[in-house]
Structure formats: structure tokens, C-alpha cells
Design a protein around this motif. Structure first.
Motif, PDB file in Angstrom:
ATOM      1  N   LEU A 120      41.116   3.477 -38.113  1.00  0.00           N
ATOM      2  CA  LEU A 120      40.011   2.742 -37.486  1.00  0.00           C
ATOM      3  C   LEU A 120      40.542   1.564 -36.688  1.00  0.00           C
ATOM      4  CD1 LEU A 120      37.490   2.571 -40.460  1.00  0.00           C
ATOM      5  CD2 LEU A 120      37.462   4.166 -38.548  1.00  0.00           C
ATOM      6  N   CYS A 138      35.222  -2.682 -34.218  1.00  0.00           N
ATOM      7  CA  CYS A 138      34.221  -1.741 -34.746  1.00  0.00           C
ATOM      8  C   CYS A 138      32.807  -2.288 -34.535  1.00  0.00           C
ATOM      9  CB  CYS A 138      34.465  -1.498 -36.228  1.00  0.00           C
ATOM     10  SG  CYS A 138      35.937  -0.504 -36.581  1.00  0.00           S
ATOM     11  N   LEU A 190      32.344   5.218 -40.369  1.00  0.00           N
ATOM     12  CA  LEU A 190      32.697   3.977 -41.048  1.00  0.00           C
ATOM     13  C   LEU A 190      32.185   3.928 -42.487  1.00  0.00           C
ATOM     14  CD1 LEU A 190      32.065   1.437 -38.148  1.00  0.00           C
ATOM     15  CD2 LEU A 190      34.266   2.142 -39.073  1.00  0.00           C
ATOM     16  N   PRO A 214      35.494  -3.297 -42.000  1.00  0.00           N
ATOM     17  CA  PRO A 214      35.016  -2.774 -40.706  1.00  0.00           C
ATOM     18  C   PRO A 214      33.635  -2.143 -40.803  1.00  0.00           C
ATOM     19  CG  PRO A 214      37.310  -2.181 -41.048  1.00  0.00           C
ATOM     20  CD  PRO A 214      36.830  -2.755 -42.344  1.00  0.00           C
ATOM     21  N   ALA A 272      30.289  -3.497 -38.863  1.00  0.00           N
ATOM     22  CA  ALA A 272      29.622  -2.609 -37.906  1.00  0.00           C
ATOM     23  C   ALA A 272      28.145  -2.443 -38.240  1.00  0.00           C
ATOM     24  CB  ALA A 272      30.324  -1.251 -37.895  1.00  0.00           C
TER      25      ALA A 272
END
Length: 608
Positions: free
Chosen positions: A151, A157, A180, A187, A191
């Protein structure tokens, strides 16, 4: 495995004045690298410039030596044999001149069995594709997030999801969240929080709640931003209970209390106020103070507005005074709410103090505020106190606008002060408010009542010249004026102008024109207009009925008179109208109808 340029040993220093065999070889390698990038971007029509991320020795050659003699270069091998590295791809991303080739180079590198993208490469590619708004390429890259389990950085993100939602790429945003939520961690939390904030900006509050439920089901940690976003969505959707429940969870977190929590309380107080729970909003404010946090101006304004809307006059005044003492009042909308509250409570004198506070706070007292105060005095205290209040407001430095001028002109017209009405009207025109239909209508009506027909006609011409279209109220004033003067010909001209301008007459219009023809003795015209009024579905009131009783009596149209009285059955007639009908029936010898009138109608004594 073939080595890429980053794995080569450092080059020996070059003399600026002469070209050595090593220098010639270096130029050949440089050209080979440039040819490789060109090979990776055959489908791109843009000319290729040299990549920025080259060893320092390359730039030294470029800066210190003339162009070399062309050297034959061996054919470019296939991409897998060159050994494309993550560092090479990031080098392409870091230069605006070569970044457009980075993703194509990355896709070719995936064919290398030993190549695995790392976190920095994914981050650089995501940033570059977002900048170029390459959504289809981003979709492929997100698939690689899942395939390789790599990622970008937490901040990237969050930016990726927010950018997708802003661009209405909701499917791509959902795809990113799906990748995710399996990986979890920071992250994913960032997000999901960013997604809720982005949906709120688009006012897609239900989507915000869905993302929150998804986040909760995935057991992702919720930060302060996530809580604020979902509570704001609850407030906008009218779900104060859910917002209050989330506040309890918020208060149990390790970061509570802190200065950043003030924004959260702003959202909650506003949500409770919108839902009509003003007392709960005030309670929330007090809980905030008990936890050692000071309310800001936004929280004070929101809570005072909700208390004023709920007519909690005492609580609103106390909080208003507290906020004023703390220097936290500066919202014009809040001041307006407080003024309306005082007017509706009959405490119009307090509105003057609010206007004074606005001036001391450096705020402009708007035309809406001024007109509300003046009309409040008219309603609660009368005409003369309203004029005195207006004069005090002007003394405070308040500047009236079109609505306030029209209200004051109307007050002076009702007081019969034509001189003051004309003065205020002239001031209004001089300040550029020359298209107010209400003000023109008040002035024309006043001229009509004091029998100044020429001034009324002149003002109508000025009004039309200014491009201000007369409405039915203006025409009614003119018709009434000519009716009082018994000038049926002028009334007929006004009526025809109304028809020509397609201004739909109302009951007052018909009453005025019928009165004009009645005064001039044109009874047939009166009956024609009355018939036209009834055919359009108009209902007869006491004023029009009184006129037509006289017309029918004079014409001995007793059948129409009886029908008219049946239509008016249940209406309390004044003494004059009642006696007129009774006398007409007696003179006609209609004893049955006379008894019917006495049985079904009662009259009220006129006040002396």
C-alpha cells in the motif's frame, strides 16, 4: 540478471577540455537509457526529454563538454533484460518531464519475475496518477495493491479516496476501501475517515453513514476526524440521538478532552438545535464547560439561535449576555433570531438594545433587521412609536434599505403625514432604490386618499419609466382614487391598461371599478362587471355586496338581489346595508322575502 544504471560503479572524473574513451562510452550508455524510455512510450506522441534522476557524472558531462561525435549503439534489448528497478521508476515519477512514462515502465517491470513493487514506488505512482487524473490507470494500480499486498503511505491512501469521491468516481473509491479494510492498520483508518469527510462535502450524508458502518464492522480504529464527520452527517440528516450516542463514545477516547474537541461540540450543539432540542444543546454546552473547555463564538451563536427559535426567551437572554461579556458575539444571523424572538414576545424595546450591540460589535445593521424592528413596533406599539424607533436607529448610524424605506413610508401614509412620506420617498430614490413597487404603491394610495390625482398619475408614469412594473395593488389604488372622485372615464382607462398589461384583477379591483361606475350612474356597466366577476369564480364580500345591493335596488332587479343575499347568507351585515335591502323589498311588496331577510340575517351596529 542485468544491472540497472543505479547498480553501476561510480565513474572516474572527466576533464572538461578533452573527450576520453570513457567519456564516449558514457554518452553511449546515456543514449541507450534515453532510448529505453522512448521504447517504453512508443504510444506517446510527446517528445522525450532526458530523465532527471541520473547519476551526477551524467549531468557533469552535459554541463562541461560539447556534444560528442555520434557513436554506433547496439540495438536496445527487451525490457525484462534491462532489469527495471523500483528506484528507476521513482526517478521517472520525480521529474515532471518523464513522469508520464512512469506507469508504463512500471507495467513492463511487472513482467520481470524478480520484480516486486515496494511501498515508495506505489506511493510515487499513486501521487503521479492522481495529479494527472488517470483514473483507469489508478484502477489497475489499486488491483496491484491487492495482488502484491503493498500500500502507499497513509496520507496518500487518504488523498486517493478523497480525490476519487470528489471526482465522482465512487466505484473506484469503494474499491480502494475494500482493499484497505482487509489490510486494516493506519492507512485504512485514515482512508475511511477521509472518505466520510469527502462525502460530507458533497452533502451525501447517507453515504457517510454507510462508510461509518463499514468502518465499524471492520473494527478499524476511529479517530477524532472520523467521529466528527459521522456526527456532522447525523446532524444534517436529523438524527440527534445517534449524534449524542456517538458523543458519549467520543468522550471515552484517550484524546478527550482537548482543544480540538471544541469543533466536535460545535457540530453536536448545531445538530441538537436543528432538531428543535434547544435545551439539550444548552446542556451540551454546559457539559463542555465542566470538562474544562471554553465555548467559542460558533457554539454560542448556534445555541442562542436554537433557544430563540424555541422561544426560550429567558435562557436565550442569559446566554446572550454571557456571550457578550466574553466577546463571543459576531454572527448577524444570530442577532436577527434574537430580534425576532423579542418581537414575537412583545418585548420590542429590547430590539433597540440588540441593534446597538450590533453596532458596537462592528456589524452592519442590515435592512432586514431594521425593517423587522420598525414593523415590530408598528404591530406591538403603534405607528408613532415606530417612527420614534426608526429615528433612534438612524441616530445610531444604521442605514435603511429598500424594505425599511417602504415600511416607513407606509407608516407616514397611515398617519396622514404626506410631507414626511414624500421626504422619505425622495431620500429613497436618491439612494438608488427606485424600483420598489411597495413604496410606489403606498405613495399612489396616499395621493388617492388626499385627492391628488395628478400627483398619483405622474408617479405612475415615473414608475413605468424606471422599468418598475405596476402590480394589481398599484392599479387598485388608482381605481379606488378615481372611484372616490367619480371619474369613471379615468377608471375605465386604468382598467383597460390592466387588461393590456395582463394584470389579473382581484375582488378589490372589481369593487373599485364598480363603485366608480355606480357613482357616475352607469348601472348597466356595474352589472356587466359584476357578472364577469362571478363568472371568474369570485366570492362576494360585504363591500362588493353592499355596492350591488344598491345597484340592484335602483334597477328594481329583485331576483338578482335575492340571489345575492342568498350568496351572502351567514354574513353579518352593517345596519345601513341591512336597512337598504329591507326597504327595497318592502317598496317592491315582497313580504315573503322581507320575512326571509329578517329571519336569516342580523346586522351589527356601526361603531361611532
Amino acid at each position: 540478471m542485468a544491472k540497472c544504471y543505479s547498480d553501476w560503479p561510480p565513474l572516474p572524473p572527466l576533464h572538461p577540455s578533452r573527450r576520453t574513451p570513457s567519456q564516449t562510452s558514457l554518452w553511449a550508455i546515456r543514449r541507450q537509457l534515453a532510448s529505453f524510455v522512448l521504447h517504453c512510450s512508443r504510444s506517446c506522441a510527446s517528445p522525450l526529454l532526458e530523465p532527471k534522476n541520473l547519476p551526477d557524472e551524467f549531468h557533469a558531462v552535459s554541463a562541461s563538454t560539447p556534444a560528442p561525435v555520434p557513436v554506433p549503439v547496439s540495438p536496445l534489448p527487451d525490457a525484462p533484460k534491462l532489469g527495471i528497478s523500483n528506484k528507476f521508476i521513482r526517478g521517472l515519477c520525480s521529474d515532471r518531464q518523464t513522469e508520464q512514462f512512469a506507469f508504463e515502465c512500471y507495467r513492463r517491470a511487472l513482467h520481470q519475475p524478480e520484480f516486486r513493487p515496494d511501498k515508495k514506488t506505489m506511493n510515487a505512482l499513486t501521487v503521479q496518477l492522481l495529479r494527472a487524473k488517470q483514473w483507469s490507470s489508478l484502477e489497475l494500480l489499486v488491483e496491484d495493491f491487492r495482488a502484491y499486498g503493498v500500500l502507499p503511505e497513509r496520507r496518500t491512501c487518504a488523498r486517493l479516496v478523497a480525490s476519487c469521491i470528489k471526482a465522482r468516481k465512487f466505484g473506484l473509491a469503494d474499491m480502494v476501501l475494500g482493499v484497505l479494510e482487509r489490510k486494516k492498520g493506519a492507512p485504512a483508518a485514515a482512508a475511511f475517515s477521509s472518505a466520510m469527510q469527502a462525502y460530507n462535502k458533497l452533502q451525501m450524508y447517507r453515504s457517510t453513514l454507510l462508510v461509518h458502518e463499514r468502518m465499524r464492522a471492520a473494527r478499524l480504529s476511529r479517530g477524532a476526524d472520523a467521529y466528527r464527520a459521522v456526527m456532522a452527517a447525523c446532524g444534517a440528516l436529523g438524527k440527534p440521538e445517534m449524534a449524542a450516542s456517538l458523543l458519549k463514545q467520543y468522550r471515552s477516547q484517550k484524546w478527550y478532552p482537548s482543544e480540538s474537541c471544541v469543533e466536535t461540540y460545535t457540530i453536536i450543539c448545531d445538530a441538537l438545535g436543528r432538531a428543535g432540542r434547544a435545551s439539550d444543546a444548552l446542556k451540551c454546552l454546559r457539559e463542555m464547560e465542566a470538562d474544562g473547555m471554553s465555548p467559542n463564538a460558533t457554539i454560542y451563536s448556534s445555541t442562542i439561535r436554537s433557544l430563540a427559535d424555541a422561544h426560550e426567551t429567558s435562557a436565550a437572554e442569559d446566554l446572550y449576555n454571557e456571550a457578550w461579556t466574553n466577546g463571543m458575539l459576531g454572527d448577524p444571523d444570530m442577532f436577527m433570531k434574537v430580534i425576532i424572538m423579542h418581537v414575537e414576545a412583545g418585548q420590542v424595546e429590547k430590539t433597540m438594545g440588540v441593534a446597538k450591540d450590533m453596532r458596537e460589535a462592528g456589524l452592519r445593521v442590515t435592512d432586514c433587521v431594521l425593517s423587522t424592528i420598525v414593523n415590530g413596533f408598528v404591530k406591538r406599539r403603534g405607528l408613532k412609536p415606530a417612527i420614534r424607533a426608526y429615528d433612534k436607529l438612524i441616530a445610531l448610524g444604521c442605514e435603511p434599505g429598500q424594505v425599511t424605506y417602504a415600511s416607513v413610508i407606509n407608516v407616514y401614509c397611515q398617519l396622514g403625514r404626506s410631507d414626511r412620506a414624500e421626504s422619505v420617498f425622495s431620500e429613497m430614490i436618491d439612494r438608488g432604490f427606485d424600483k420598489c413597487v411597495v413604496a410606489y404603491g403606498n405613495m399612489i394610495s396616499m395621493y388617492g386618499k388626499i385627492r391628488r390625482a395628478s400627483d398619483a398619475t405622474r408617479l405612475l408614469a415615473v414608475m413605468k419609466k424606471k422599468g418598475c412594473e405596476p402590480n394589481v395593488w398599484v392599479y387598485n389604488s388608482l381605481l379606488d382614487m378615481h372611484g372616490r372622485l367619480g371619474s369613471s372615464r379615468q377608471a375605465e382607462k386604468i382598467w383597460k391598461e390592466m387588461m393590456r398589461r395582463k394584470v389579473q384583477p382581484d375582488r378589490v379591483s372589481y369593487t373599485a371599478i364598480i363603485n366608480s361606475f355606480n357613482r357616475s350612474g352607469e348601472l348597466d356597466r356595474c352589472m356587466d362587471l359584476y357578472q364577469e366577476f362571478r363568472e371568474t369564480g369570485g366570492n362576494v364580500d360585504k363591500a362588493l355586496g353592499g355596492l350591488m345591493v344598491g345597484v340592484f335596488s335602483k334597477c328594481s332587479r329583485f331576483n338578482e338581489l335575492i340571489e345575492l343575499m342568498k350568496d351572502m347568507q351567514g354574513t353579518r351585515l352593517d345596519r345601513r346595508l341591512y336597512l337598504t335591502v329591507l326597504r327595497s323589498l318592502r317598496d317592491a311588496g315582497l313580504e315573503v322575502h322581507e320575512k326571509w331577510l329578517e329571519t336569516n340575517f342580523r346586522f351589527v351596529e356601526e361603531k361611532t
